[in-house]
Design an enzyme around this catalytic site. Structure first.
Site, PDB file in Angstrom:
ATOM      1  N   CYS A   1      -4.797   2.376  -3.548  1.00  0.00           N
ATOM      2  CA  CYS A   1      -3.539   2.938  -3.000  1.00  0.00           C
ATOM      3  C   CYS A   1      -2.373   1.984  -3.238  1.00  0.00           C
ATOM      4  O   CYS A   1      -1.502   1.815  -2.368  1.00  0.00           O
ATOM      5  CB  CYS A   1      -3.667   3.279  -1.518  1.00  0.00           C
ATOM      6  SG  CYS A   1      -4.959   4.463  -1.187  1.00  0.00           S
TER       7      CYS A   1
ATOM      8  N   LYS B   1      -9.933  -0.565  10.806  1.00  0.00           N
ATOM      9  CA  LYS B   1     -10.061  -1.786  10.002  1.00  0.00           C
ATOM     10  C   LYS B   1     -10.374  -2.992  10.871  1.00  0.00           C
ATOM     11  O   LYS B   1     -10.530  -4.099  10.384  1.00  0.00           O
ATOM     12  CB  LYS B   1      -8.780  -2.019   9.208  1.00  0.00           C
ATOM     13  CG  LYS B   1      -8.546  -0.943   8.152  1.00  0.00           C
ATOM     14  CD  LYS B   1      -7.461  -1.358   7.219  1.00  0.00           C
ATOM     15  CE  LYS B   1      -6.890  -0.194   6.444  1.00  0.00           C
ATOM     16  NZ  LYS B   1      -7.807   0.343   5.461  1.00  0.00           N
TER      17      LYS B   1
ATOM     18  N   ASP C   1       3.535  -4.034   8.157  1.00  0.00           N
ATOM     19  CA  ASP C   1       2.278  -3.317   7.998  1.00  0.00           C
ATOM     20  C   ASP C   1       1.176  -4.361   8.193  1.00  0.00           C
ATOM     21  O   ASP C   1       0.949  -5.203   7.322  1.00  0.00           O
ATOM     22  CB  ASP C   1       2.240  -2.698   6.593  1.00  0.00           C
ATOM     23  CG  ASP C   1       0.875  -2.115   6.255  1.00  0.00           C
ATOM     24  OD1 ASP C   1      -0.082  -2.345   7.016  1.00  0.00           O
ATOM     25  OD2 ASP C   1       0.774  -1.455   5.207  1.00  0.00           O
TER      26      ASP C   1
ATOM     27  N   HIS D   1       0.879  -1.179   0.000  1.00  0.00           N
ATOM     28  CA  HIS D   1       0.000   0.000   0.000  1.00  0.00           C
ATOM     29  C   HIS D   1       0.913   1.226   0.000  1.00  0.00           C
ATOM     30  O   HIS D   1       2.031   1.176   0.537  1.00  0.00           O
ATOM     31  CB  HIS D   1      -0.828  -0.053   1.282  1.00  0.00           C
ATOM     32  CG  HIS D   1      -1.860   1.005   1.426  1.00  0.00           C
ATOM     33  ND1 HIS D   1      -1.545   2.289   1.802  1.00  0.00           N
ATOM     34  CD2 HIS D   1      -3.203   0.984   1.275  1.00  0.00           C
ATOM     35  CE1 HIS D   1      -2.653   3.006   1.876  1.00  0.00           C
ATOM     36  NE2 HIS D   1      -3.677   2.234   1.551  1.00  0.00           N
TER      37      HIS D   1
ATOM     38  N   GLN E   1      -4.164  -4.945   7.424  1.00  0.00           N
ATOM     39  CA  GLN E   1      -5.221  -5.863   6.977  1.00  0.00           C
ATOM     40  C   GLN E   1      -5.231  -7.155   7.787  1.00  0.00           C
ATOM     41  O   GLN E   1      -5.937  -8.102   7.430  1.00  0.00           O
ATOM     42  CB  GLN E   1      -5.054  -6.178   5.479  1.00  0.00           C
ATOM     43  CG  GLN E   1      -5.232  -4.983   4.566  1.00  0.00           C
ATOM     44  CD  GLN E   1      -6.665  -4.422   4.567  1.00  0.00           C
ATOM     45  OE1 GLN E   1      -7.606  -5.057   5.039  1.00  0.00           O
ATOM     46  NE2 GLN E   1      -6.824  -3.216   4.057  1.00  0.00           N
TER      47      GLN E   1
HETATM   48  N1  C6P Z   1      -6.167   0.523   3.112  1.00  0.00           N
HETATM   49  C1  C6P Z   1      -7.973   0.075   1.604  1.00  0.00           C
HETATM   50  O1  C6P Z   1      -9.070   0.331   1.080  1.00  0.00           O
HETATM   51  P1  C6P Z   1      -4.775   4.030   7.193  1.00  0.00           P
HETATM   52  O2  C6P Z   1      -5.422   4.770   6.065  1.00  0.00           O
HETATM   53  O3  C6P Z   1      -3.595   4.757   7.750  1.00  0.00           O
HETATM   54  O4  C6P Z   1      -5.728   3.577   8.241  1.00  0.00           O
HETATM   55  O5  C6P Z   1      -4.225   2.651   6.571  1.00  0.00           O
HETATM   56  C2  C6P Z   1      -3.358   2.683   5.475  1.00  0.00           C
HETATM   57  C3  C6P Z   1      -3.116   1.296   4.987  1.00  0.00           C
HETATM   58  C4  C6P Z   1      -1.849   0.755   5.148  1.00  0.00           C
HETATM   59  N2  C6P Z   1      -1.580  -0.503   4.786  1.00  0.00           N
HETATM   60  C5  C6P Z   1      -2.519  -1.307   4.258  1.00  0.00           C
HETATM   61  C6  C6P Z   1      -2.166  -2.716   3.889  1.00  0.00           C
HETATM   62  C7  C6P Z   1      -3.810  -0.812   4.066  1.00  0.00           C
HETATM   63  O6  C6P Z   1      -4.746  -1.610   3.552  1.00  0.00           O
HETATM   64  C8  C6P Z   1      -4.109   0.524   4.410  1.00  0.00           C
HETATM   65  C9  C6P Z   1      -5.457   1.113   4.148  1.00  0.00           C
HETATM   66  C10 C6P Z   1      -7.507   0.920   2.763  1.00  0.00           C
HETATM   67  O7  C6P Z   1      -7.293  -0.851   1.215  1.00  0.00           O
HETATM   68  C11 C6P Z   1      -7.688   2.375   2.496  1.00  0.00           C
HETATM   69  S1  C6P Z   1      -6.644   2.960   1.225  1.00  0.00           S
END
Ligand code: C6P
Length: 423
Positions: free
Chosen positions: A376, A238, A212, A135, A215
């Site tokens: 993203c 999430k 990271d 991401h 998910q």
């Molecule tokens: N993915 C998706 O629709 P934030 O926005 O900081 O809470 O998380 C960012 C992020 C980082 N790593 C991974 C693997 C992610 O999936 C995400 C966020 C969402 O897939 C919103 S773009």
């Protein structure tokens, strides 16, 4: 053929999945005249009543700033905030609550490491290793850190199935690599990476690691000590908690060496006009009034997930995933993007000749919420020669009937687009 949730609940340790679903108020609505079928859990999860109530209760009765007041409300708010830190530490098996830093999300957590750790440890000639599945939140901050320090960003390639091979990781971890930062589960394809093995490979070579886990946190137990990882990041929203709240886990010995990225209230020991000294962990990395209600909501989300149990969650999600894969495979116009052997409840697909947004809009008209676009992960999309996909992401509150609704909605959309005649 449609499976009933009744029969499935029998298979999953008698969990009453209808009762679980009933705890999510937002799921019980009509969208454009259809029952809402929410398949966008990977973007943000729906929130159970217990999380909403915990946050409301804080605002209604305990609302006060933390670590700053002798009055009762502030004491109560501080207690709830610090108990949540302890619970979060236990949730990911951290050794000590001071290893839990509350941030605004995974993005902020990775940025803190890239800025603070990166500035202190990277220099020209060094390499930062990420994978082709990242991401942007675990890519762009490293590009910025490399630009600042003269280090080079290296990418472990992705194969045609949307997987990154452990052999490639092993090859690319070498004497110049300073940090290996990778997503445990890909948000765009659902690929589950062998996080433990990868961390061990890096550790054998003395390389710092960051996972990271954005998910992962709602789907799989996390044990940072078993993983041996140095940093791990995730977002509350999430995992059925609130938006605007994330966690940065770091091994205490490493966090202690980090300079704060933000300065201000709550993170200092002593301030004079000449200089300031920092508070102990975790406060030195939490400048300013934190997201107190968010932390309380995260605590309730952890209780909620743990009350269902990881085995039940995992079984339910894999049953839903198998059923969704079967149904979507029967639609000839659908081309899956990525077919990883180890896959979480995420399915990305395209219909050649149809823009994902157009399909997304036609599905929304039938009550289906899914994500369309690059998720993203633009470089990953480029790797597959596409600009985006439609992404179905599943959670325990989804039903087999919703997957049938999705199947009907896609077929109808394809008929409306003039690329299918079938029923
Ligand atoms: N993915 C998706 O629709 P934030 O926005 O900081 O809470 O998380 C960012 C992020 C980082 N790593 C991974 C693997 C992610 O999936 C995400 C966020 C969402 O897939 C919103 S773009």
């Amino acid at each position: 053929m449609k499976q009933s949730d009744q029969s499935v609940s029998g298979k999953t340790h008698q969990t009453d999945w209808k009762a679980v679903r009933d705890e999510f108020p937002a799921l019980h609505q009509q969208v454009n005249g259809y029952p809402l079928a929410y398949f966008d859990h990977a973007a943000t999860a729906q929130k159970p009543r217990k999380v909403i109530d915990a946050m409301t209760r804080y605002y209604e009765f305990d609302n006060a700033n933390v670590h700053r007041g002798v009055h009762s409300l502030s004491q109560r708010a501080t207690l709830a905030y610090e108990e949540a830190r302890q619970k979060t530490a236990r949730f990911i098996c951290a050794k000590d609550p001071s290893e839990i830093i509350f941030t605004s999300g995974t993005t902020a957590s990775v940025n803190v490491v890239a800025l603070s750790w990166g500035r202190a440890h990277l220099k020209p000639g060094d390499e930062v290793l990420v994978t082709g599945l990242e991401h942007h939140a675990n890519l762009v901050p490293w590009q910025m850190a490399c630009a600042m320090t003269g280090a080079q960003l290296k990418i472990v390639p992705v194969n045609e199935f949307g997987e990154v091979s452990t052999d490639s990781v092993a090859e690319m971890l070498h004497s110049k690599t300073r940090i290996f930062a990778f997503s445990w589960i890909s948000n765009a394809l659902g690929t589950i990476n062998p996080a433990h093995d990868w961390v061990q490979l890096a550790r054998e070579k003395g390389i710092t690691t960051l996972i990271d886990a954005a998910q992962v946190a709602a789907h799989h137990p996390i044990d940072v000590q078993h993983l041996g990882v140095d940093f791990l990041c995730f977002s509350a929203h999430k995992m059925m908690g609130p938006t605007g709240l994330g966690v940065l886990y770091g091994k205490k010995s490493i966090l202690e060496t980090l300079d704060p990225v933000f300065g201000g209230g709550d993170m200092i020991d002593e301030v004079t006009y000449e200089k300031s000294t920092w508070a102990d962990l975790p406060y030195r990395l939490e400048a300013g009034t934190p997201n107190i209600a968010g932390v309380i909501g995260l605590s309730a989300a952890i209780d909620f997930l743990e009350s269902i149990g990881w085995q039940n969650i995992s079984r339910r999600e894999s049953e839903l995933l198998q059923y969704a894969l079967e149904k979507l495979s029967e639609i000839p116009q659908i081309r899956f993007i990525g077919s990883p052997k180890e896959r979480a409840g995420v399915i990305s697909f395209v219909v050649d000749g149809v823009h994902p947004y157009d399909l997304g809009i036609l599905l929304d008209e039938q009550g289906i919420a899914l994500r369309t676009g690059h998720h993203c992960a633009q470089p990953l999309m480029r790797h597959f020669g596409i600009t985006g996909t439609c992404r179905v992401s599943l959670a325990i509150y989804n039903t087999f009937e919703e997957i049938d609704q999705l199947d009907r909605a896609i077929k109808r959309a394809l008929r409306l687009l003039g690329i299918s005649q079938s029923n």
